[in-house]
Design an enzyme around this catalytic site. Structure first.
Site, PDB file in Angstrom:
ATOM      1  N   CYS A  48      11.684  44.123  17.795  1.00 51.89           N
ATOM      2  CA  CYS A  48      11.956  42.726  17.421  1.00 51.89           C
ATOM      3  C   CYS A  48      12.460  41.903  18.604  1.00 51.89           C
ATOM      4  O   CYS A  48      13.461  42.258  19.226  1.00 51.89           O
ATOM      5  CB  CYS A  48      13.003  42.716  16.310  1.00 51.89           C
ATOM      6  N   TYR A 180       4.213  33.588  16.387  1.00 50.74           N
ATOM      7  CA  TYR A 180       4.204  34.003  14.988  1.00 50.74           C
ATOM      8  C   TYR A 180       3.424  33.010  14.130  1.00 50.74           C
ATOM      9  O   TYR A 180       2.725  33.407  13.184  1.00 50.74           O
ATOM     10  CB  TYR A 180       5.634  34.141  14.464  1.00 50.74           C
TER      11      TYR A 180
END
Length: 314
Positions: A48, A180
């Protein structure tokens, strides 16, 4: 990040929800969460980019013995999301709460994201917003830093805060989150609205870095760390998996050299794990990669000389 912390709007655009745990650790304890050695714990994923920020600053500030860490599995299942799988490489069990998943740590049915900053004494989440966690690490634990150099390191100096905030204000939506928005777009319109600004702003950064070693000149700041965690993943993951394939970072002379420069800065490289990064994205996103196959390339050498020292006085 967790899919539970996001949604798709009516246009097919990916939207990220705000973090909800926003307490603050303070050196003087005035917030109710005093800075103490061994009291606080990080839950992270090595895959992440948001959690990655906290690991870098923890290293740079010499807090590795002060703030403990647990690492989740690279595979994020739906459900239960991020899990603890200690038999996998670099993954750990939950050494604080004995939970099997991050969802159990949260103990409620809302978003279950990483990073989490946990208070062992109070048995509660302090904060799950990475941009705030790195600022706590930057200033509130100075009494516990290993060296004077680490204690004096200030990644958010008063005299540069306005400029840092301004740079963050466009790097986050267009680059950090922009990849994203490309990858999870569910319509051509939503994808087009994300991919254009992404590369416009990568071009903008390339221009800045052609004249300056770091985003704000000769001094590394939190803005560089926040950008780095996206850049180091870009060619491995975002270029192909998230359809950010107009250019690779290695095709930008200054951006690629800058990424290598930061990678080679003590404290950065040990937080970058190729397997966790590549396998997480390709194996966790069945809606994008139905057969969960991780591609073999590209081969990148982050240890090549970067030759950016000449820009240090810029």
């Amino acid at each position: 990040m967790s899919v539970v912390s996001t949604y798709i709007d009516t246009k097919g655009s990916f939207v990220r929800k705000d973090s909800i745990f926003r307490n603050w650790i303070t050196a003087d304890g005035s917030s109710g969460f005093p800075a103490e050695s061994g009291r606080y714990h990080l839950y992270v994923s090595l895959a992440c980019p948001w959690a990655h920020r906290t690991l870098i600053v923890r290293n740079l500030k010499g807090l590795s013995d002060i703030i403990t860490v647990d690492v989740v599995d690279w595979l994020m299942k739906k459900p239960p999301g991020w899990c603890f799988t200690p038999d996998k490489r670099l993954c750990t069990k939950d050494t604080v709460n004995g939970c099997s998943s991050i969802g159990e740590v949260y103990q409620y049915t809302g978003a279950f994201t990483v990073p989490i900053l946990w208070d062992k004494k109070k048995g509660t989440i302090v904060n799950n917003e990475s941009s705030e966690i790195i600022r706590m690490f930057n200033t509130e634990f100075n009494a516990f830093c290993k060296t004077d150099e680490q204690r004096n390191l200030d990644l958010y100096p008063q005299e540069l805060r306005t400029k840092i905030d301004e740079v963050n204000s466009w790097i986050y939506p267009y680059i950090n989150n922009g990849v994203y928005r490309c990858g999870f777009a569910q319509t051509q319109e939503a994808y087009n609205e994300a991919v254009g600004p992404l590369f416009e702003h990568l071009d903008k950064v390339e221009d800045i870095l052609s004249k300056s070693r770091y985003l704000l000149g000769a001094r590394m700041t939190e803005a560089d760390i926040r950008l780095f965690t996206t850049l180091v993943r870009f060619d491995w993951v975002y270029h192909q998996h998230f359809k950010c394939n107009k250019k690779m970072i290695k095709e930008y002379p200054s951006l690629w050299a800058y990424t290598r420069d930061l990678y080679q800065t003590p404290g950065f490289a040990v937080t970058v794990d190729k397997e966790h990064i590549r396998r997480h994205y390709h194996e966790s996103h069945g809606s994008i990669n139905a057969f969960h196959i991780t591609p073999v390339g590209p081969d990148l050498d982050f240890t090549e000389p970067h030759n950016r020292e000449s820009l240090s006085s810029s």
